[in-house]
Motif scaffolding. Structure first.
Motif, PDB file in Angstrom:
ATOM      1  N   HIS A   2      39.677  42.625  33.602  1.00 43.98           N
ATOM      2  CA  HIS A   2      40.273  43.227  34.797  1.00 43.98           C
ATOM      3  C   HIS A   2      41.681  43.730  34.515  1.00 43.98           C
ATOM      4  CE1 HIS A   2      40.746  44.053  39.041  1.00 43.98           C
ATOM      5  NE2 HIS A   2      41.943  43.510  38.976  1.00 43.98           N
ATOM      6  N   HIS A  43      38.180  42.664  44.215  1.00 41.70           N
ATOM      7  CA  HIS A  43      39.271  41.692  44.361  1.00 41.70           C
ATOM      8  C   HIS A  43      38.853  40.703  45.450  1.00 41.70           C
ATOM      9  CE1 HIS A  43      41.293  45.185  42.568  1.00 41.70           C
ATOM     10  NE2 HIS A  43      42.104  44.308  42.036  1.00 41.70           N
ATOM     11  N   HIS A  90      39.815  37.355  40.658  1.00 46.08           N
ATOM     12  CA  HIS A  90      40.905  36.470  41.107  1.00 46.08           C
ATOM     13  C   HIS A  90      40.355  35.130  41.608  1.00 46.08           C
ATOM     14  CE1 HIS A  90      44.152  39.098  40.252  1.00 46.08           C
ATOM     15  NE2 HIS A  90      43.650  40.072  41.006  1.00 46.08           N
ATOM     16  N   ASP A 110      44.841  41.587  34.872  1.00 50.71           N
ATOM     17  CA  ASP A 110      45.348  42.409  35.968  1.00 50.71           C
ATOM     18  C   ASP A 110      46.371  43.391  35.376  1.00 50.71           C
ATOM     19  OD1 ASP A 110      45.376  43.430  38.495  1.00 50.71           O
ATOM     20  OD2 ASP A 110      45.856  41.550  39.497  1.00 50.71           O
TER      21      ASP A 110
HETATM   22 ZN    ZN Z   1      43.419  44.046  40.333  1.00 52.95          ZN
END
Ligand code: ZN
Length: 390
Positions: free
Chosen positions: A62, A201, A258, A311
């Protein structure tokens, strides 16, 4: 020409560690042999000796390459709704600055041993950088649209963006439950085939759950600040996870990203409805934005498919999977490095459907080869560093 590398350990991932083993790689990066240290086939071979542990290249599940220019621009610990507003305000940066930051970030990821990246985009700006990169990218074109009236247009716009990345690997994905209307999710379902991977997400903040359950909390301020209407929404007592999954087609793979506030009952729910889900953890981004980590033991105990991501540089100081692994091991000392390394390699490769080439040291694959130095036998230390070998 074939080159033979040996190290304290070879970690092939899909087979047991080989102490003092040897991996043979041809000039194109293809693995042509994997040997025990005493294999007679090696007697006349010249070996390149490495101090440390040799592993396949990492899979960063990600990222948002197009946000690379935002390094250091968002204050830490402000929580997700404020983070989103800050990122939206920084979107108007000059093109050259954005381009240079993406090139630097792509090179840094490769140097950091990353071989495959699952990368979210809202625009086509990263297409050229990706086409010229040695990294294999799977681009997720994000859908954002909380106003039901824009649903059909948004899917068509995402499809246009997707074309700009051809012939690279792509999918269209909802950004998050809190940024997509039910109508948009349904409209997407009608327009993608079952090979399309979703990467959503999920439960990055508890405010998401609060909004869907009770229509309360910091997301109301976020919508107001950004002139986003939520009139069509009524509190339905279900959390953010249930509010996205239930509107997506059943057969498509979903990466849930996440999961900072994902509880065992959520994992049970996913299992009960029989979804093909991978849980992508981005621990350093969670610490950056929310100041807390997901309950990783819960995912391990219930044997979930876990993968790792960095991220973007908007919410991380570095795009470095080894640093993500160190963060996990510093907090969860019971986990073995072999376990977490499989999250950082083969699990991500499987999730992105590139395991035929990447994610493990196996004859016939070209997964890259990286050396992790300053290990304590097979345990990761805080001083460990990574060097790309192939
Ligand atoms: Zn993201």
């Amino acid at each position: 020409m074939t080159t033979y590398y040996t190290a304290d350990y070879i970690l092939p991932i899909t087979s047991p560690p080989i102490k003092g083993g040897v991996v043979a790689i041809d000039e194109n990066g293809l693995i042509v042999g994997l040997y025990q240290s005493n294999d007679p086939l090696l007697h006349d071979k010249e070996l390149i000796r490495c101090a440390g542990v040799l592993t396949p290249g990492f899979v960063n599940g990600h990222c948002h390459l197009e946000l690379s220019h935002m390094k250091g621009k968002v204050p830490k610990g402000i929580g997700l709704p404020k983070f989103l507003s800050t990122v939206m305000a920084e979107r108007s940066t000059a093109e050259e600055e954005v381009e240079k930051a993406m090139v630097d970030a792509d090179r840094a990821m490769f140097a950091n041993g990353i071989q495959v990246v699952g990368d979210h985009v809202n625009t086509p700006v990263s297409a050229t950088v990706k086409a010229q990169s040695p990294i294999c990218y799977h681009t997720f074109v994000e859908l954002i649209g909380f106003d039901p009236a824009v649903a059909d247009d948004r899917v068509d716009q995402a499809r246009d963006t997707e074309y700009e990345f051809e012939p690279q690997r792509t999918s269209i994905t909802p950004h998050a439950a809190y940024s997509c209307s039910k109508k948009l999710l349904r409209s997407l379902s009608d327009k993608v085939d079952d090979k399309n991977i979703f990467s959503i997400h999920n439960q990055e903040s508890d405010e998401e759950n609060k909004f869907f359950r009770y229509k309360q909390g910091a997301f109301l301020d976020f919508y107001k600040e950004n002139n986003i209407s939520h009139d069509h929404m009524t509190a339905n007592g279900k959390n953010a996870l249930q509010n996205s999954l239930q509107f997506l087609p059943e057969d498509n793979r979903v990466l849930l990203v996440h999961n900072t506030y994902t509880a065992p009952k959520d994992m049970d729910y996913v299992a009960r409805i029989g979804r093909d889900v991978y849980y992508c953890l981005c621990p350093r981004a969670n610490l950056y934005i929310e100041g807390r980590l997901p309950k990783i033991q819960s995912f391990v105990l219930s044997k979930q498919k876990i993968m790792l991501g960095t991220d973007s540089l908007a919410s991380n100081d570095t795009l470095d999977i080894l640093e993500e692994l160190k963060t996990i091991h510093a907090e969860f000392a019971d986990l073995s490095f072999e376990t977490t390394l499989s999250w950082a390699t083969i699990n991500g490769a499987k999730a992105l459907r590139v395991e035929d080439q990447y994610g493990s040291l196996e004859v016939g694959k070209s997964p890259g080869l990286i050396l992790i130095k300053n290990m304590d036998s097979l345990s990761l230390t805080a001083q460990a560093t990574v060097e790309r070998i192939v």
